[in-house]
Design an enzyme around this catalytic site. Structure first.
Site, PDB file in Angstrom:
ATOM      1  N   HIS A 134      -0.946   4.360   6.902  1.00 51.83           N
ATOM      2  CA  HIS A 134      -0.346   5.014   5.733  1.00 51.83           C
ATOM      3  C   HIS A 134      -0.053   6.489   5.988  1.00 51.83           C
ATOM      4  O   HIS A 134      -0.650   7.085   6.881  1.00 51.83           O
ATOM      5  CB  HIS A 134      -1.285   4.863   4.533  1.00 51.83           C
TER       6      HIS A 134
ATOM      7  N   SER B 218       0.809  -1.223   0.000  1.00 55.06           N
ATOM      8  CA  SER B 218       0.000   0.000   0.000  1.00 55.06           C
ATOM      9  C   SER B 218       0.842   1.273   0.000  1.00 55.06           C
ATOM     10  O   SER B 218       0.336   2.330  -0.346  1.00 55.06           O
ATOM     11  CB  SER B 218      -0.908   0.023   1.223  1.00 55.06           C
TER      12      SER B 218
ATOM     13  N   ASP C 238      -4.057   7.392   8.175  1.00 55.59           N
ATOM     14  CA  ASP C 238      -5.103   6.532   8.734  1.00 55.59           C
ATOM     15  C   ASP C 238      -4.564   5.550   9.769  1.00 55.59           C
ATOM     16  O   ASP C 238      -5.218   4.568  10.081  1.00 55.59           O
ATOM     17  CB  ASP C 238      -5.797   5.766   7.600  1.00 55.59           C
TER      18      ASP C 238
END
Ligand SMILES: *[C@@H]1O[C@H](CO)[C@@H](O)[C@H](O)[C@H]1NC(C)=O
Ligand SMILES: *[C@@H]1O[C@H](CO)[C@@H](O)[C@H](O)[C@H]1NC(C)=O
Ligand SMILES: *[C@@H]1O[C@H](CO)[C@@H](O)[C@H](O)[C@H]1NC(C)=O
Length: 402
Positions: A369, A57, A366
């Site tokens: 990230h 991610s 979040d």
């Protein structure tokens, strides 16, 4: 336009700017000098026509979203103004790399809507590990089925099939890379964080996680060799970040009693990340010996991220250990109510995990990230090679043995 030029020439006359230009020249000259001393070839900026990215991610520009549904609002709020397949409020480091190299933001290989692969493709998906994950464990931890070996299989398929289609001409010619781009491209990697996290999520001890790191690195090495076998020559490899400073790790029951460092990060988790990174650096130096025509740059993203988190205020950031977008707890992070999470109140859906007022001054988006602001800050530090081995800037990363 004329006004800008006039203003510029006026500025250049001021001593301050002259001084800056002087230093720019000094630093450029010293790079040229140090490069020149070990390499007789004339140095040119690398003209990467494409980027192929592999990862998780940290660099997913829409892969996992294409497979399993979009990460919803408020993701993308800062830059794209709508969810854009990224786990952030805006752009990722890989987006800033693409911008600097001069190619479009990368389309995710898995994304069948609106993609254009003429300047590369992104095989990264959120939750990806280097090693394939045992299905039972994968489901328990929410990790991606697209581990690095799968990403390579996809790349391999893409390489072969993109050329079959490109040869048909027409629109395919404009949306798929030229054959020679596969050897001229920059190959970027940012993966490994989830291999460590997977162990913690499955309640393995710190020592158990450490013990499998060599196997993870061996598998990473194999994949880089496969990409080389497909013609890849320029590699830009990020090490893994300080996961012991990220809310999603710090908030685990696993980490509850772990000792904290001065920055408030959990020491053992960062120690394992550093152990992984020492191994990765060694792996890269072995790869350099084995892959004679490869230029491989190892980028110490860990140090940059740790520096930013531990000296946040100095750099204009706030609350480095708290998620901007989240819900409750010490770190504004809740494993069960992620950013954008909603609950039903009196029959109405209400978002309870809302974004903070000003993501531009926050580091963690979040809890897992980074924000666009942090990603930009990190990119600005790594682009000139200050954190690279060898210490060459992004636009020189095609030169080997420097
Ligand atoms: C996968 O993990 C589960 C749970 O730890 C374990 O029982 C199982 O044997 C593992 N399977 C494989 C193929 O390793
Ligand atoms: C795909 O991107 C390339 C390079 O940016 C561009 O020249 C081409 O027109 C695009 N193709 C389509 C179909 O949009
Ligand atoms: C890990 O331990 C926690 C309790 O500390 C438990 O709730 C969780 O189910 C365990 N996870 C796995 C994958 O065994």
């Amino acid at each position: 336009m004329m006004n800008i030029i006039k203003a510029m020439s006026k500025l250049i006359q001021t001593p301050f700017i002259t001084l800056c230009l002087f230093f720019v020249c000094l630093s450029q000259c010293s790079i040229a000098y140090s490069l020149g001393s070990t390499n007789s070839k004339s140095l040119h900026h690398c003209n990467f026509p494409a980027i192929f990215n592999f990862g998780d991610s940290n660099s997913d520009t829409g892969g996992l979203s294409a497979a399993f549904g979009q990460a919803g609002p408020p993701s993308g709020m800062t830059y794209f103004h709508h969810p854009a397949g990224r786990y952030s409020d805006g752009r990722l480091i890989v987006d800033f790399i693409a911008k600097k190299v001069g190619v479009e933001y990368l389309s995710a290989y898995l994304d069948s809507v609106g993609s254009n692969f003429s300047r590369g493709a992104n095989f990264a998906t959120a939750g990806s590990t280097i090693r394939p994950q045992n299905t039972t464990l994968r489901q328990a931890g929410g990790f991606s089925p697209f581990s690095l070996d799968v990403q390579f299989t996809q790349f391999n398929d893409f390489h072969r099939r993109s050329q079959l289609f490109r040869n048909k001409g027409g629109v395919y010619e404009t949306m798929l890379p030229r054959a020679e781009y596969f050897s001229q491209a920059l190959y970027t990697f940012d993966i490994g964080q989830n291999d460590l996290a997977a162990g913690y999520f499955h309640n393995m001890t710190i020592d158990q996680v450490r013990a499998y790191v060599p196997d993870v690195l061996a598998q990473f090495k194999t994949i880089v060799k496969y990409v080389y076998g497909q013609g890849g020559r320029s590699f830009w490899i990020h090490n893994t970040g300080p996961v012991g400073c990220l809310p999603y790790i710090m908030d685990l029951p696993h980490a509850r009693d772990a000792p904290l460092d001065k920055a408030g990060c959990k020491i053992p988790y960062n120690e394992v990340a550093k152990f992984f990174n020492r191994g990765l650096k060694e792996t890269v130096s072995q790869l350099r010996k084995e892959l004679h025509s490869a230029a491989i740059t190892y980028v110490d993203v860990y140090s940059v991220k740790y520096h930013l988190i531990s000296q946040a205020t100095k750099h204009g950031f706030e609350e480095p250990l708290r998620a901007c977008c989240g819900h409750g707890g010490k770190y504004n992070y809740n494993l069960h109510v992620g950013c954008g999470g909603k609950v039903k109140i009196k029959g109405k859906e209400v978002m309870i995990a809302k974004p903070c007022k000003n993501p531009a001054v926050r580091i963690s988006w979040d809890g897992v990230h980074y924000t666009e602001a942090a990603n930009k800050w990190i990119f600005d530090k790594i682009v000139d090679g200050s954190f690279s081995d060898p210490p060459i800037p992004l636009n020189m990363a095609c030169h080997k043995n420097l």
